[in-house]
Structure formats: structure tokens, C-alpha cells
Design an enzyme around this catalytic site. Structure first.
Site, PDB file in Angstrom:
ATOM      1  N   GLU A  43      -0.555  -5.723  47.759  1.00 39.54           N
ATOM      2  CA  GLU A  43      -1.773  -5.792  46.934  1.00 39.54           C
ATOM      3  C   GLU A  43      -1.454  -5.433  45.499  1.00 39.54           C
ATOM      4  OE1 GLU A  43      -4.529  -2.998  48.561  1.00 39.54           O
ATOM      5  OE2 GLU A  43      -4.592  -4.044  50.470  1.00 39.54           O
ATOM      6  N   ASP A  45      -5.235  -0.672  37.711  1.00 38.73           N
ATOM      7  CA  ASP A  45      -5.147   0.518  36.867  1.00 38.73           C
ATOM      8  C   ASP A  45      -6.542   0.961  36.440  1.00 38.73           C
ATOM      9  OD1 ASP A  45      -4.084   2.525  35.424  1.00 38.73           O
ATOM     10  OD2 ASP A  45      -3.349   1.284  33.771  1.00 38.73           O
ATOM     11  N   TYR A  92     -10.651  -1.789  48.226  1.00 41.32           N
ATOM     12  CA  TYR A  92      -9.360  -2.057  48.867  1.00 41.32           C
ATOM     13  C   TYR A  92      -9.151  -1.394  50.222  1.00 41.32           C
ATOM     14  CZ  TYR A  92      -8.175   2.219  46.269  1.00 41.32           C
ATOM     15  OH  TYR A  92      -8.176   3.477  45.742  1.00 41.32           O
ATOM     16  N   LYS A 150       6.162   0.384  41.071  1.00 38.47           N
ATOM     17  CA  LYS A 150       5.683   0.463  39.685  1.00 38.47           C
ATOM     18  C   LYS A 150       6.471  -0.509  38.814  1.00 38.47           C
ATOM     19  CE  LYS A 150       2.594   3.817  39.632  1.00 38.47           C
ATOM     20  NZ  LYS A 150       2.689   4.975  38.815  1.00 38.47           N
ATOM     21  N   CYS A 178      10.106  35.629  25.675  1.00 40.73           N
ATOM     22  CA  CYS A 178      10.224  37.083  25.882  1.00 40.73           C
ATOM     23  C   CYS A 178      11.630  37.593  25.616  1.00 40.73           C
ATOM     24  CB  CYS A 178       9.805  37.447  27.298  1.00 40.73           C
ATOM     25  SG  CYS A 178      10.937  36.827  28.544  1.00 40.73           S
ATOM     26  N   CYS A 211      13.606  31.471  33.068  1.00 40.27           N
ATOM     27  CA  CYS A 211      13.380  32.838  32.621  1.00 40.27           C
ATOM     28  C   CYS A 211      12.863  33.559  33.862  1.00 40.27           C
ATOM     29  CB  CYS A 211      12.322  32.862  31.518  1.00 40.27           C
ATOM     30  SG  CYS A 211      11.660  34.503  31.233  1.00 40.27           S
ATOM     31  N   CYS A 253       6.846  37.830  31.023  1.00 42.55           N
ATOM     32  CA  CYS A 253       7.040  36.861  29.946  1.00 42.55           C
ATOM     33  C   CYS A 253       5.673  36.284  29.556  1.00 42.55           C
ATOM     34  CB  CYS A 253       7.975  35.779  30.472  1.00 42.55           C
ATOM     35  SG  CYS A 253       8.082  34.337  29.434  1.00 42.55           S
TER      36      CYS A 253
HETATM   37  S1  IVH Z   1      -4.581   2.472  48.449  1.00 42.72           S
HETATM   38  C1  IVH Z   1      -3.372   6.147  50.365  1.00 42.72           C
HETATM   39  N1  IVH Z   1      -4.660   0.252  47.114  1.00 42.72           N
HETATM   40  O1  IVH Z   1      -3.686   4.022  43.170  1.00 42.72           O
HETATM   41  C2  IVH Z   1      -3.739   4.941  49.729  1.00 42.72           C
HETATM   42  N2  IVH Z   1      -4.748   2.307  45.910  1.00 42.72           N
HETATM   43  O2  IVH Z   1      -1.629   6.242  43.358  1.00 42.72           O
HETATM   44  C3  IVH Z   1      -4.209   5.093  48.336  1.00 42.72           C
HETATM   45  N3  IVH Z   1      -4.955   2.056  43.512  1.00 42.72           N
HETATM   46  O3  IVH Z   1      -5.756   6.762  43.803  1.00 42.72           O
HETATM   47  C4  IVH Z   1      -5.125   4.080  47.985  1.00 42.72           C
HETATM   48  N4  IVH Z   1      -4.990  -0.142  43.469  1.00 42.72           N
HETATM   49  O4  IVH Z   1      -6.827   4.763  42.783  1.00 42.72           O
HETATM   50  C5  IVH Z   1      -4.665   1.585  47.053  1.00 42.72           C
HETATM   51  N5  IVH Z   1      -4.756  -1.785  46.049  1.00 42.72           N
HETATM   52  C6  IVH Z   1      -4.769  -0.463  45.987  1.00 42.72           C
HETATM   53  C7  IVH Z   1      -4.864   0.236  44.766  1.00 42.72           C
HETATM   54  C8  IVH Z   1      -4.850   1.626  44.778  1.00 42.72           C
HETATM   55  C9  IVH Z   1      -5.051   0.961  42.745  1.00 42.72           C
HETATM   56  C10 IVH Z   1      -4.936   3.441  43.017  1.00 42.72           C
HETATM   57  C11 IVH Z   1      -5.894   4.365  43.717  1.00 42.72           C
HETATM   58  C12 IVH Z   1      -5.108   5.570  44.118  1.00 42.72           C
HETATM   59  C13 IVH Z   1      -3.852   5.406  43.338  1.00 42.72           C
HETATM   60  C14 IVH Z   1      -2.705   5.963  44.138  1.00 42.72           C
END
Ligand code: IVH
Length: 671
Positions: A112, A116, A223, A312, A410, A425, A430
């Protein structure tokens, strides 16, 4: 002639259908003009006959009265985040780990887009949208129902057959084109512009006045399913996406079921090639195990599921100048160098700082002040210096950076933890560490004290208003000093004190986490709270005992016992308890039927076999609550020898009075 109720229903159905065709399916069937006419007809009808208005009416999308603040929403199931992969090898590692754990040869996956925006949880009861909440810290979010209702592509009422109670999760975002339009308009009106679509989406969703939210063209992709009152309606993630779609909700069309790693890699390539054409920001690809049964088996580690991973996209890189190398002392004493940069805009965000990780990193990259460097920023990751730019030239005054041998805060000798490449440290006196610890304690993920950010803490610390965590609770007695010495006005001060007062209700888990013991994260704090039930028990924990707890290993066990061996730390805990900050872990499953559960107790006088604190703990352990004064809401007054006026008040109000023996037998009867 139709009755107003019937007419309103026809209009509602027509507008809801048109909205779905327009916002969800992208296939409008009526003109904007026709839509406007129907909408205004419905508004007029609802105004004339208020009883015809229903919660699913599209007129609700205009927004409701401004709220005073957001209510907290405790998620029924935690809202997890995702582990990251930055290249094909890391995806392969995840895949191989997963098939090994499941003992299978191959595995169906769903790829998927990683949108963002901001995660959202939406509840439907009998098909009607009743609640929506932000992710928050994953356990508790903010209720933003009215604002979510204003999002055009959100269904207020579901179509078809659905479980009675249903939670659907997704991502709210602001389309890039709308973001640019919004900024143009803000510029024209002399307002500050938003830095990126994600921030503006977040700002729009968290407007207390939902009529402002309604003017921001937010959008959504759903999603996944969260809680459902009927679990066995589907067995795979891909099926659940289809079902969500049949209910009329907007899902992303790029989700794809695949059955090999090769297909995952092809999917990523195809998305990377068309990414620019999308009108919404994506920062990667989410790869999920399709079978929900397998997802259950895999479970999660910390806040990250083992059954999904986020790939990513490579970060965007830019050249800039490294103006200065600074040193930061963290809460755990870790010494982290950071770079002060000539500001540069990446992905719409201005970057003027980057982390330099540790001493070795500076040596390895041979970074010097004044160098031209390449920096990168990927999504929510802190910007980093990748390398020295090929265009860099150095003059004679350029010098190698000398890493300090003493703590810049410190002055105590720094120690190198070779295994973790961290310089530390290790002094517990401190100032910088103390300031960071107080900041951590007050943070949203710990005690959630609003208005106590690092700047204010620094200010309070330097004027000795705060010297440790416990001093936070004494701020209410220092009003004049604070208003005189700090930049804080009366209103801000009052809000801060209110937020500090609210923090008394935080759980034991949050308090343990807030102490900032090295290695004790939010999850291990939960295990410790469950096992020890009170902070008073935890301070006497032995390493042997700690190792009994699932998830606690030797390093954390040692770190906990060393923390509580330090006299100052034991004194701090005592002070916190004396102040009344003494949450007790209550296992609601066990105590839910106990008569003490949810009852309000007032304690007065001296007792034979227990101290007041012990009695308080017993009450709290059984789910009861302690109050300092008698009112008509009090359920029991526990009276010892030489009780105060509280006893008389209790008699006047006819409240049940217990002596020590009666209280103990009440406990026994109930167990
Ligand atoms: S699944 C455990 N699917 O990414 C599964 N998350 O880093 C987590 N996000 O907080 C959710 N697109 O806000 C899922 N197709 C997608 C997504 C998605 C964006 C975001 C979501 C989550 C963050 C995780």
C-alpha cells in the site's frame, strides 16, 4: 406533498449519494449547482423543522460549535506505528524473518501507499459515525469527531451490512494542490504560511472550531479495521479493504495483493515512477502480511507490528554549510554532537540543524566547522549530514573538531561506552541531564503536563524554581516568584498549574516511564506497573525479581536497581509519594466486582496496624479512590484514633463510617 421528515430523508439520501460519487468514487453525477440547491433546501428544512435533523445529515459537515478543548480518547486497541526499511535488503530480511517465524515457504502480502498525513480512528455504531480520534501516543488520542465529520469523503453513515460497533482506521491528509492554494490565500491575507501538507492537515484537524476545519479541504484514505463487535467477518487484510469499500468508505486504489518479494520490489519501482503525479504526499510503501490469522501469530514488539513494515523512499539531499558543531547532553547523559547549519529548504521544510550522532561519526566523515556538506531529510527522521560535499574547499584556519573530554554542562569526566559508541556523562548531579529528565517527565508520552517545555524548564531551573521532578508539584506555591522572574503571564501560569493538577491522575506506568530510568521505555514501564502495582514496591525491587518479568533482561534490571540505589532518587520518590503522586496499578479484570471498586474513601485519624499510606494503597489497589475531604459523593470514611472534623462531617451527611477492623473485613469479604 411529502411530510418534512420524508422530504428531509429524500434530500439527505440524494446529497449523501452525490457526496460519495464526488468525493469517494471520483465519479460526480450531478452538477455543483444542483448539489447546492439540494443542500440549501435541506438546511432550510432543518431550520424550519428542527426535529427532522439527524446525526447523519450532510449539513453536519458544516461543523459544530467551537469546543473548549479536546476530550481524551483511550484506544480500544493500540494504534501501532511501523518499523522502517530503507532498501531492498532490509525488506528481504523482514520477509525472511517473517516466513521463518510462521514456518511457511511463501506468503501473501499487501502493498500500500504510505500516506503522509495523520492517523485517525473512526467509530461507527449501527452504521452511524459516532466518534473519531487522533492517534496521540498510540494508547490515548484526542477526540476530534466534529472535525472529522466535516471531511467530505468521510461517510457519516455506512452502506450495506456491518458489525454493530466498528472502528475503521486511516490517514487524514491535505491534497498538495489544496495545500498550495491554502498557502497562497494565507500569504495574500498576511498570515504565516504552513510548512508542509502534513502540518497543515494536523493543524486543520485539531481546530477547536469545526467550522474552520470544514473550510479546509481535508481528505481521507481508510486503510484498516480496528475494533469490531463481530470478529469473524473476514480472514485477510485485502478482504477487509474490500469490505471497507463496500460500506462506502474511501480506500486508496493503489493497494495491491502480491505473493512474492519480486512483486513487492516491482510495486515499489512502479510507485516511485508515478509518485510525482499524485496529489497527496506519500513517504513510502507499507507492506503487510495479508492473512489476519498470521498477523495475530506474529503480534508486535513494542509499538511496531511484526506483520508489517514501511519501506521509506530515499531522502532528498541538499548542499549547505556546517556553521558550528555543538554538544548536547541528553536525559540519560548521552553526549550527542549536532550541527548548526546554514538554513536550507528540503521538501518544503526549512532545516537549520542536523544530528551528528557521536564522536566517531565526526571523525569518520572528517567534519569541520565551515565545511560545505550534503544533508538529507527523510520523512519524520531527524536531518543528517551524509558527507562532505565534493565542492568543499578548506582554508588554513580549518581545524579538526576536538571532542570534549568533560561534560559541557557539569564538567565531570566523560565516559565512553564502547559497545554502543556513546560518550556519556555519568554524574547524576548534571544540570542538563536534570533539565532533560524534567522535560521527559512532563512530556505528552509521560505525565502529559502541558506548558512545561524545555525552554520554561531551563528558565525555572536557572532561577532555582525547579531543581527536580518533585518541584513541579510545588509550582503552585510559587506564583509570585514565577510571574516576576519568568516570561510567563498569569493565564499561562494558571493553565500550567491546571495541567500539573491533572497529572495526579496519570497511571503508574506513565509515572515509571516519566522517571527516565535508563533503558526503561513505555512498554517495560507497563510491565513493571503490572508487576509491582506501586512505586513504593518498585523501589525495593531486586535484580532477581525483575528478571522474573517477561521482557526485562539483565541490562534493564541492573539499570533499575542502580537507579533506586542512588540516595537522591529514593528521596525523590519519597517526596513524590508525600506530595500525593502515588498511582496504584489496578487490574480492572480482577477487581471489577469488588465493592471497593470506584468507591470514594476519606481517611482520618491514626491507625493501629497500617500507616495511612498503606491503607491508601489497599484502597487504590482494589480500584477505590481517595479524597481529602468529605462531601455527599464520599462513600466511606475510614476513621482511626483521634479523627478530625471529617468524622463529624461524615455523620452529618450520613456517610458510612468504618474503623480499621471493619475496613479489613470489608476487604476480606470481597476477595
Ligand atoms: S497501517 C500497524 N497503512 O503510518 C499498522 N499505516 O508509521 C500501522 N500510514 O501511524 C498502520 N499510510 O498513520 C498503515 N497504508 C497505511 C498507511 C499507514 C500511512 C501511517 C499511519 C501510521 C504510520 C506508521
Amino acid at each position: 406533498m411529502n411530510k418534512p421528515e420524508e422530504k428531509a430523508k429524500i434530500l439527505r439520501d440524494e446529497i449523501n449519494k452525490a457526496n460519495k460519487l464526488y468525493y469517494v468514487d471520483d465519479k460526480p453525477q450531478i452538477s455543483d449547482h444542483e448539489w447546492d440547491n439540494k443542500f440549501h433546501e435541506l438546511i432550510a428544512l432543518e431550520k424550519e423543522f428542527p426535529h427532522v435533523k439527524t446525526p447523519d445529515s450532510p449539513t453536519q459537515k458544516i461543523g459544530a460549535q467551537p469546543a473548549n478543548g479536546f476530550n481524551e480518547h483511550k484506544h480500544l486497541l493500540p494504534m501501532l506505528s511501523l518499523g522502517n526499511a530503507f532498501n531492498e535488503d532490509q525488506i528481504k530480511d523482514w520477509y525472511e524473518r517473517t516466513i521463518k517465524l510462521l514456518e511457511v515457504k511463501n506468503l501473501d502480502l499487501v502493498c500500500e501507499l504510505k500516506i503522509d498525513g495523520l492517523a485517525i480512528s473512526i467509530f461507527y455504531e449501527n452504521g452511524l459515525l459516532t466518534k473519531a480520534a487522533t492517534r496521540g501516543d498510540g494508547i490515548t488520542g484526542e477526540e476530534v469527531t466534529e472535525n472529522v465529520k466535516t471531511i467530505r469523503s468521510v461517510q457519516l453513515v455506512l452502506e450495506g451490512k456491518f458489525p454493530e460497533i466498528l472502528e475503521i482506521r486511516g490517514e487524514v491528509f491535505l491534497p498538495i494542490s489544496k495545500f498550495n492554494e491554502l498557502n497562497e490565500e494565507r500569504k495574500k491575507n498576511g498570515l504565516e504560511i504552513y510548512v508542509n501538507p502534513r502540518n497543515s492537515a494536523s493543524g486543520s484537524l485539531r481546530q477547536l472550531d469545526s467550522s474552520i476545519s470544514s473550510k479546509r479541504p481535508l481528505d481521507i484514505f481508510l486503510y484498516s479495521l480496528g475494533y469490531t463487535s463481530n470478529d469473524s467477518i473476514f480472514s485477510t487484510h485485502s478482504e477487509s479493504l474490500n469490505i471497507i469499500k463496500t460500506w462506502g468508505c474511501k480506500t486508496n486504489n493503489f493497494s495491491k495483493k502480491v505473493s512474492s518479494l519480486e512483486e513487492v520490489f516491482n510495486y515499489i519501482k512502479s510507485i516511485e515512477n508515478m509518485r510525482e503525479k499524485l496529489d497527496y504526499g506519500i513517504d513510502g510503501i507499507v507492506i503487510k502480511v495479508d492473512s489476519l490469522h498470521y498477523q495475530n501469530i506474529l503480534g508486535h514488539v513494542g509499538r511496531e507490528p511484526r506483520w508489517a513494515i514501511a519501506y521509506k523512499f530515499p531522502a532528498e539531499q541538499h548542499e549547505t554549510i556546517l556553521k558550528k558543531i555543538n554538544i548536547n547532553v541528553g536525559r540519560t547523559g548521552a553526549i550527542t554532537p549536532w550541527a548548526d547549519l546554514e538554513p536550507v529548504v528540503i521538501d518544503g521544510v526549512t532545516i537549520s540543524r542536523a544530528t551528528l550522532h557521536n564522536r566517531e561519526e565526526i571523525i569518520r566523515k572528517d567534519l569541520r566547522e565551515g565545511d560545505k556538506v550534503i544533508i538529507q531529510r527523510a520523512g519524520d527522521v531527524i536531518p543528517q549530514i551524509v558527507k562532505i560535499s565534493e565542492n568543499n574547499t578548506r582554508n588554513n584556519s580549518s581545524e579538526k573538531f576536538l571532542f570534549p573530554k568533560n561534560c559541557p554542562s557539569c564538567n565531570s569526566n566523560l565516559v565512553l561506552d564502547k559497545e554502543n559508541a556513546i560518550t556519556r556523562c555519568i554524574s547524576y548531579r548534571c544540570s542538563d541531564q536534570t533539565i532533560r529528565t524534567i522535560e521527559h517527565f512532563a512530556s505528552k508520552v509521560a505525565m502529559n503536563i502541558e506548558g512545561l517545555g524545555v525552554k520554561i524548564i531551563q528558565e525555572f531551573y536557572s532561577s532555582k524554581i525547579i531543581t527536580n521532578i518533585a518541584d513541579i508539584y510545588k509550582l503552585k506555591h510559587k506564583k509570585e516568584q514565577i510571574l516576576l522572574l519568568s516570561n510567563m503571564g498569569e493565564k499561562k501560569y494558571n493553565n500550567l498549574i491546571a495541567s500539573i493538577d491533572n497529572s495526579y491522575d496519570q497511571t503508574l506506568e506513565k509515572l515509571i516511564f516519566g522517571l527516565g530510568i535508563l533503558g526503561v521505555g513505555s512498554e517495560s514501564s507497563g510491565w513493571l506497573a503490572k508487576y509491582y502495582k506501586s512505586i513504593n514496591n518498585l523501589i525495593n525491587a531486586t535484580e532477581y525479581e525483575l528478571l522474573e518479568i517477561d521482557g526485562i533482561g539483565e541490562i534493564i534490571a541492573k539499570s533499575i536497581t542502580s537507579y533506586f540505589k542512588i540516595k537522591e532518587n529514593r528521596e525523590l520518590i519519597k517526596e513524590l509519594i508525600d506530595i500525593g503522586l502515588n498511582p496504584i496499578y489496578v487490574d480492572e479484570d480482577i477487581y471489577i466486582n469488588n465493592l471497593i471498586y470506584n468507591q470514594i474513601f476519606v481517611i482520618t485519624g491514626k491507625f493501629e496496624s497500617f500507616s495511612r499510606l498503606e491503607l491508601e494503597n489497599k484502597i487504590k489497589l482494589n480500584g477505590g479512590k481517595i479524597s481529602s475531604s468529605v462531601s455527599k459523593n464520599t462513600n466511606y470514611v475510614l476513621a482511626g484514633e483521634s479523627p478530625g472534623s471529617k468524622l463529624n462531617n461524615a455523620k452529618k451527611l450520613n456517610i458510612k463510617i468504618l474503623n480499621e477492623k471493619e475496613f479489613l473485613s470489608l476487604l476480606k469479604i470481597q476477595k
